[in-house]
Design a protein around this motif. Structure first.
Motif, PDB file in Angstrom:
ATOM      1  N   VAL B 160      11.644  -6.997 -19.262  1.00  0.00           N
ATOM      2  CA  VAL B 160      10.686  -7.950 -18.693  1.00  0.00           C
ATOM      3  C   VAL B 160      11.350  -8.769 -17.590  1.00  0.00           C
ATOM      4  O   VAL B 160      10.757  -9.005 -16.526  1.00  0.00           O
ATOM      5  N   LEU B 161      12.587  -9.166 -17.809  1.00  0.00           N
ATOM      6  CA  LEU B 161      13.307  -9.924 -16.773  1.00  0.00           C
ATOM      7  C   LEU B 161      13.445  -9.108 -15.495  1.00  0.00           C
ATOM      8  O   LEU B 161      13.224  -9.608 -14.389  1.00  0.00           O
ATOM      9  N   LEU B 162      13.803  -7.833 -15.651  1.00  0.00           N
ATOM     10  CA  LEU B 162      13.967  -6.985 -14.476  1.00  0.00           C
ATOM     11  C   LEU B 162      12.643  -6.796 -13.757  1.00  0.00           C
ATOM     12  O   LEU B 162      12.582  -6.805 -12.525  1.00  0.00           O
ATOM     13  N   PHE B 163      11.587  -6.663 -14.529  1.00  0.00           N
ATOM     14  CA  PHE B 163      10.286  -6.499 -13.900  1.00  0.00           C
ATOM     15  C   PHE B 163       9.911  -7.762 -13.133  1.00  0.00           C
ATOM     16  O   PHE B 163       9.372  -7.691 -12.025  1.00  0.00           O
ATOM     17  N   ALA B 164      10.216  -8.913 -13.743  1.00  0.00           N
ATOM     18  CA  ALA B 164       9.962 -10.177 -13.047  1.00  0.00           C
ATOM     19  C   ALA B 164      10.764 -10.227 -11.750  1.00  0.00           C
ATOM     20  O   ALA B 164      10.260 -10.649 -10.701  1.00  0.00           O
ATOM     21  N   ALA B 165      12.012  -9.768 -11.814  1.00  0.00           N
ATOM     22  CA  ALA B 165      12.861  -9.763 -10.618  1.00  0.00           C
ATOM     23  C   ALA B 165      12.267  -8.851  -9.549  1.00  0.00           C
ATOM     24  O   ALA B 165      12.231  -9.197  -8.364  1.00  0.00           O
ATOM     25  N   PHE B 166      11.790  -7.696  -9.979  1.00  0.00           N
ATOM     26  CA  PHE B 166      11.186  -6.751  -9.039  1.00  0.00           C
ATOM     27  C   PHE B 166       9.960  -7.365  -8.357  1.00  0.00           C
ATOM     28  O   PHE B 166       9.836  -7.351  -7.129  1.00  0.00           O
ATOM     29  N   SER B 167       9.085  -7.937  -9.167  1.00  0.00           N
ATOM     30  CA  SER B 167       7.859  -8.506  -8.627  1.00  0.00           C
ATOM     31  C   SER B 167       8.165  -9.650  -7.665  1.00  0.00           C
ATOM     32  O   SER B 167       7.605  -9.744  -6.572  1.00  0.00           O
ATOM     33  N   LEU B 168       9.099 -10.498  -8.085  1.00  0.00           N
ATOM     34  CA  LEU B 168       9.476 -11.626  -7.245  1.00  0.00           C
ATOM     35  C   LEU B 168      10.119 -11.152  -5.940  1.00  0.00           C
ATOM     36  O   LEU B 168       9.912 -11.746  -4.879  1.00  0.00           O
ATOM     37  N   SER B 169      10.885 -10.068  -6.010  1.00  0.00           N
ATOM     38  CA  SER B 169      11.489  -9.507  -4.798  1.00  0.00           C
ATOM     39  C   SER B 169      10.406  -9.049  -3.827  1.00  0.00           C
ATOM     40  O   SER B 169      10.499  -9.305  -2.626  1.00  0.00           O
ATOM     41  N   CYS B 170       9.403  -8.378  -4.364  1.00  0.00           N
ATOM     42  CA  CYS B 170       8.321  -7.895  -3.498  1.00  0.00           C
ATOM     43  C   CYS B 170       7.615  -9.063  -2.824  1.00  0.00           C
ATOM     44  O   CYS B 170       7.320  -9.023  -1.622  1.00  0.00           O
ATOM     45  N   ILE B 171       7.353 -10.120  -3.605  1.00  0.00           N
ATOM     46  CA  ILE B 171       6.667 -11.285  -3.046  1.00  0.00           C
ATOM     47  C   ILE B 171       7.544 -11.933  -1.971  1.00  0.00           C
ATOM     48  O   ILE B 171       7.071 -12.307  -0.897  1.00  0.00           O
ATOM     49  N   THR B 172       8.839 -12.035  -2.263  1.00  0.00           N
ATOM     50  CA  THR B 172       9.731 -12.695  -1.305  1.00  0.00           C
ATOM     51  C   THR B 172       9.906 -11.866  -0.038  1.00  0.00           C
ATOM     52  O   THR B 172      10.008 -12.418   1.059  1.00  0.00           O
ATOM     53  N   VAL B 173       9.951 -10.554  -0.168  1.00  0.00           N
ATOM     54  CA  VAL B 173      10.038  -9.717   1.036  1.00  0.00           C
ATOM     55  C   VAL B 173       8.800  -9.936   1.906  1.00  0.00           C
ATOM     56  O   VAL B 173       8.901 -10.011   3.133  1.00  0.00           O
ATOM     57  N   ALA B 174       7.654 -10.090   1.257  1.00  0.00           N
ATOM     58  CA  ALA B 174       6.437 -10.372   2.019  1.00  0.00           C
ATOM     59  C   ALA B 174       6.576 -11.704   2.752  1.00  0.00           C
ATOM     60  O   ALA B 174       6.238 -11.802   3.938  1.00  0.00           O
ATOM     61  N   CYS B 175       7.094 -12.726   2.064  1.00  0.00           N
ATOM     62  CA  CYS B 175       7.334 -14.023   2.726  1.00  0.00           C
ATOM     63  C   CYS B 175       8.222 -13.812   3.942  1.00  0.00           C
ATOM     64  O   CYS B 175       7.985 -14.338   5.026  1.00  0.00           O
ATOM     65  N   SER B 176       9.257 -13.022   3.740  1.00  0.00           N
ATOM     66  CA  SER B 176      10.250 -12.799   4.783  1.00  0.00           C
ATOM     67  C   SER B 176       9.645 -12.067   5.978  1.00  0.00           C
ATOM     68  O   SER B 176      10.092 -12.240   7.108  1.00  0.00           O
ATOM     69  N   ALA B 324       3.194  -7.659  -6.930  1.00  0.00           N
ATOM     70  CA  ALA B 324       4.215  -6.796  -6.324  1.00  0.00           C
ATOM     71  C   ALA B 324       3.570  -5.861  -5.308  1.00  0.00           C
ATOM     72  O   ALA B 324       4.072  -5.708  -4.184  1.00  0.00           O
ATOM     73  N   VAL B 325       2.448  -5.271  -5.691  1.00  0.00           N
ATOM     74  CA  VAL B 325       1.779  -4.344  -4.779  1.00  0.00           C
ATOM     75  C   VAL B 325       1.323  -5.089  -3.524  1.00  0.00           C
ATOM     76  O   VAL B 325       1.523  -4.621  -2.390  1.00  0.00           O
ATOM     77  N   ILE B 326       0.746  -6.284  -3.728  1.00  0.00           N
ATOM     78  CA  ILE B 326       0.311  -7.065  -2.566  1.00  0.00           C
ATOM     79  C   ILE B 326       1.508  -7.352  -1.656  1.00  0.00           C
ATOM     80  O   ILE B 326       1.443  -7.172  -0.433  1.00  0.00           O
ATOM     81  N   GLY B 327       2.616  -7.761  -2.269  1.00  0.00           N
ATOM     82  CA  GLY B 327       3.822  -8.051  -1.483  1.00  0.00           C
ATOM     83  C   GLY B 327       4.279  -6.839  -0.687  1.00  0.00           C
ATOM     84  O   GLY B 327       4.569  -6.938   0.510  1.00  0.00           O
ATOM     85  N   LEU B 328       4.324  -5.685  -1.335  1.00  0.00           N
ATOM     86  CA  LEU B 328       4.774  -4.464  -0.660  1.00  0.00           C
ATOM     87  C   LEU B 328       3.839  -4.102   0.484  1.00  0.00           C
ATOM     88  O   LEU B 328       4.290  -3.740   1.577  1.00  0.00           O
ATOM     89  N   VAL B 329       2.536  -4.236   0.235  1.00  0.00           N
ATOM     90  CA  VAL B 329       1.564  -3.868   1.273  1.00  0.00           C
ATOM     91  C   VAL B 329       1.682  -4.811   2.468  1.00  0.00           C
ATOM     92  O   VAL B 329       1.745  -4.370   3.622  1.00  0.00           O
ATOM     93  N   VAL B 330       1.747  -6.111   2.181  1.00  0.00           N
ATOM     94  CA  VAL B 330       1.842  -7.089   3.271  1.00  0.00           C
ATOM     95  C   VAL B 330       3.091  -6.825   4.116  1.00  0.00           C
ATOM     96  O   VAL B 330       3.024  -6.718   5.341  1.00  0.00           O
ATOM     97  N   ALA B 331       4.232  -6.680   3.441  1.00  0.00           N
ATOM     98  CA  ALA B 331       5.487  -6.497   4.178  1.00  0.00           C
ATOM     99  C   ALA B 331       5.451  -5.204   4.986  1.00  0.00           C
ATOM    100  O   ALA B 331       5.869  -5.172   6.149  1.00  0.00           O
ATOM    101  N   THR B 332       4.930  -4.140   4.368  1.00  0.00           N
ATOM    102  CA  THR B 332       4.875  -2.858   5.075  1.00  0.00           C
ATOM    103  C   THR B 332       4.004  -2.958   6.322  1.00  0.00           C
ATOM    104  O   THR B 332       4.368  -2.480   7.396  1.00  0.00           O
ATOM    105  N   ARG B 333       2.861  -3.627   6.161  1.00  0.00           N
ATOM    106  CA  ARG B 333       1.971  -3.766   7.315  1.00  0.00           C
ATOM    107  C   ARG B 333       2.615  -4.585   8.424  1.00  0.00           C
ATOM    108  O   ARG B 333       2.437  -4.302   9.604  1.00  0.00           O
ATOM    109  N   ARG B 334       3.364  -5.603   8.021  1.00  0.00           N
ATOM    110  CA  ARG B 334       4.003  -6.461   9.024  1.00  0.00           C
ATOM    111  C   ARG B 334       5.099  -5.729   9.793  1.00  0.00           C
ATOM    112  O   ARG B 334       5.479  -6.150  10.874  1.00  0.00           O
ATOM    113  N   LEU B 335       5.646  -4.675   9.192  1.00  0.00           N
ATOM    114  CA  LEU B 335       6.741  -3.957   9.854  1.00  0.00           C
ATOM    115  C   LEU B 335       6.252  -2.761  10.661  1.00  0.00           C
ATOM    116  O   LEU B 335       7.033  -2.086  11.313  1.00  0.00           O
TER     117      LEU B 335
END
Ligand SMILES: Nc1ncnc2c1ncn2[C@@H]1O[C@H](COP(=O)(O)OP(=O)(O)OP(=O)(O)O)[C@@H](O)[C@H]1O
Ligand SMILES: [Mg+2]
Lengths: 320, 343
Positions: B160-176, B324-335
């Motif tokens: 669960v911790l790793l999944f939280a880390a994964f999801s948070l990473s996706c969200i943060t990449v989108a922020c970035s 996580a999916v939203i984060g990945l989609v947003v970041a991908t679209r931005r790039l």
């Protein structure tokens, strides 16, 4: 010099007269336009870049050079008009364009915390080159850009000129046919500029088409086979350096020196007119002619006239 | 000419790891973290074993098991905090930093896909988080050796911790990818974390108050308010419910008053007590009353209460996946290039 086999570059082709074999242009722009809001950065330009040429795009700051390059390099969407690279439209097939081009931006963006070889390995991987070829490829590239001894150096520890060469090596990783170099000479010392020029000629002899931009015409005059002078988003003169001289510069000028220190300059459209005018002058003038010399009406003068004229127009336009 | 790339052969991942490992910073972070966490575990262990009056004979295996569980939950809590603090730190600069250093466009005109770049960034930050989690495994193992928790519980919690880390990473990449500068990206990412954790606690607290002011009814504060909160999810995962507790050998653990209870004094236990407080007839947020007093049939049976408890982990996993999916989609679209503007 470069081990052509390791970096996969075809052996140098013997330069042929351009007219003898009309090759289709590698880059073709038609009505290419980019607007940012009300600002028109590139204003409907047309140009052809012949395969195998060294094409120089010259213009002052803000002329639209980088914007034009970014549209060729599949980074920017044109507002209107088209550009194709080997017949491929970057809007339709960006990957197709990316395989064919190597682009060096006007800013040195390198990963300072990597070694030179790791930096190049990353891009070898990014271009999906087979891993078995990486090391030979990197050897070849570093030798080409004269950084053979810096392979293990941290990128941050390199001088600006060296970083620029690392960046150039990166643009060459996938052996592209077309190199787009945005102000590669900026920030280089005179010796580095000469070396860059030699490198460009060497790359050209390997069969690469090179597109290069600069504010400084003298930098490109010596190497470019084609030039375009750009200002305010428009191309004001283009062609071979000789063509630009005759068309935009109104021909050549010759300085006639007389005994006693006097001299006159005569302007003439072409070689025949020049001879006729000179003969007439010598016959007509009572003074003793002691020498002729072509006036260095290089492209710099033409460039200043072209861009100066545009500046004047802009100034009067602003006053109205 | 081209070769097939497997996910872990992602060039961006390889490069990121090389860059991160080239500085001693990451090792410093791990060491510092382990020292702090180790000190906490040691302090707790000493305090607990010191509390024991009458020695092992009287307290028996139950109390030892409770000590084990308590340590487990404390370590887990700090690992969850670590994930919340460190993942945005690892990830916030991922794309904004490349924009700032003018290295992004060279990647964009290579044959890397925007999605490949984003995934490489996410995997790099998950890998680093995993390194930290693995490094703190020995501390979890201490509680495992003391007893009171199972190997499975450790695995699930780490998952669960790793999944939280994964999801948070996706969200943060989108922020970035959305914010131009690194500073802005860091602020936005931590702002989101604070909203996800603190905001959800506050929202749940307010809703609970409203709920309780209405007296007993069937409507409970909506649990989805907490669905973004990794701390609540991890508290839920560590929850042993009211079922019998097993020691490492699979035997039911009995205390003086029956099977080992779920009450430890860890922060996770406190969080659980918050989510359970709606069953506390006096509306006190604090210690749960697992067995409600019958005051006239309005209160469900204890058995139902257990079944009724908020299935926060499930909601958390679903919400995190969506984010996580939203984060990945947003970041991908931005790039994606060609783009209308590059800067
Ligand atoms: N993303 C953008 N948003 C708004 N305006 C832009 C953007 N990019 C470029 N411009 C404007 O477009 C014009 C052309 O810029 P460009 O960078 O192409 O010029 P340049 O010829 O490369 O100049 P330089 O020699 O300084 O590099 C400038 O006026 C610039 O301010
Ligand atoms: Mg520019």
């Amino acid at each position: 010099m470069t081990d052509a086999t390791t970096i996969g570059i075809a052996s140098p082709i013997v330069p042929e007269p351009a007219a003898a074999r009309p090759t289709p242009p590698i880059v073709r722009a038609r009505g290419l336009t980019k607007r940012y809001g009300s600002l028109t950065a590139v204003d409907g330009i047309d140009f052809d870049i012949p395969a195998g040429s060294i094409f120089g795009l010259i213009g002052p700051n803000g002329a639209g050079k980088s914007t034009t390059f970014a549209m060729i390099a599949s980074l920017l969407i044109p507002t209107s008009g088209t550009v194709t690279i080997s017949g491929i439209d970057p809007m339709q097939d960006p990957k197709g364009v990316r395989k064919a081009i190597g682009w060096m931006p006007d800013t040195i963006g390198v990963y300072g915390d990597l070694t030179v070889e790791d930096y190049l390995r990353f891009f070898a991987a990014a271009y999906r080159l087979p891993k078995a070829n990486w090391e030979g490829l990197i050897d070849g590239l570093l030798e080409l850009v004269n950084l053979g001894d810096k392979r293990l150096a941290q990128v941050d520890s390199l001088s600006r000129g060296m970083k620029q060469r690392v960046s150039l090596a990166r643009a060459l990783v996938h052996d592209p046919d077309l190199l787009i170099l945005d102000e590669p000479a900026s920030g280089l010392d005179p010796r580095a500029r000469v070396e860059l020029r030699e490198l460009l000629l060497q790359l050209s002899s390997m069969g690469k088409t090179i597109v290069i931009s600069s504010h400084i015409l003298a930098e490109l005059d010596a190497v470019c086979t084609q030039l375009a002078i750009m200002e305010g988003g428009r191309v004001h003169a283009s062609g071979t350096p000789a063509e630009i001289r005759t068309s935009a510069g109104g021909g050549r000028r010759v300085r006639v020196d007389f005994l006693g220190g006097d001299s006159v300059e005569i302007a003439c459209a072409g070689e025949h007119e020049q001879a006729a005018l000179l003969v007439e002058l010598v016959n007509r003038d009572p003074r003793t002619v002691i020498g002729f010399s072509p006036v260095a009406d290089d492209l710099e003068g033409i460039y200043m006239r072209v861009t100066g004229r545009v500046a004047d127009v802009a100034a009067t336009g602003a006053n109205q | 000419m081209t070769s097939v790339q497997l996910p872990w052969q992602n060039p961006v991942l390889a490069r990121e790891l090389k860059q991160r490992m080239s500085t001693p910073r990451i090792m410093l972070v791990i060491t510092l973290y382990l020292v702090v966490l180790g000190a906490i575990v040691l302090g707790l262990y000493n305090a607990r074993t010191g509390q024991r009056t009458g020695g092992f004979g009287q307290a028996g295996i139950t109390q030892v098991a409770t000590i084990g569980q308590g340590l487990f939950e404390w370590v887990l809590f700090f690992m969850a905090l670590l994930v919340l603090f460190i993942v945005p730190g690892f990830t916030a600069a991922s794309i904004a930093g490349e924009r700032e250093r003018q290295t992004l466009r060279a990647m964009q005109i290579s044959l890397l896909s925007p999605f490949g770049i984003v995934v490489g960034k996410v995997m790099a930050s998950v890998a680093l988080t995993m390194l930290l989690l693995v490094a703190s495994l020995p501390l979890l193992a201490v509680s495992y050796l003391i007893g009171g928790i199972t190997f499975g519980e450790i695995l699930i919690s780490l998952g669960v911790l790793l999944f939280a880390a994964f999801s948070l990473s996706c969200i943060t990449v989108a922020c970035s990818s959305l914010v131009k500068g690194v500073t802005g990206s860091i602020l936005l990412a931590y702002g989101i974390v604070i909203a996800m954790v603190g905001g959800s606690f506050i929202a749940f607290g307010v809703l609970s108050e409203i709920d309780q002011s209405r007296g007993f009814d069937q409507a409970d504060p909506p649990s989805w308010v907490m669905a973004t909160n990794p701390l609540v999810a991890i508290a839920d995962v560590a929850d042993r419910g009211s079922g019998p507790q097993l020691d490492p050998f699979g035997n039911v653990i009995f205390g003086p008053f029956g099977p080992v209870t779920n009450n430890t004094d860890s922060p996770l236990s406190f969080i659980r007590s918050m989510t359970e407080s709606r069953f506390n007839q006096f509306g006190e947020i604090g210690f749960p009353e697992p067995i409600p007093v019958d005051i006239g049939g309005a209160i469900p049976e204890a058995r139902d209460l257990q079944a009724d408890r908020i299935p926060i982990v499930g909601e958390f996993l679903i919400t995190s996946s969506v984010l996580a999916v939203i984060g990945l989609v947003v970041a991908t679209r931005r790039l994606r290039t060609p783009a209308a503007t590059e800067r």
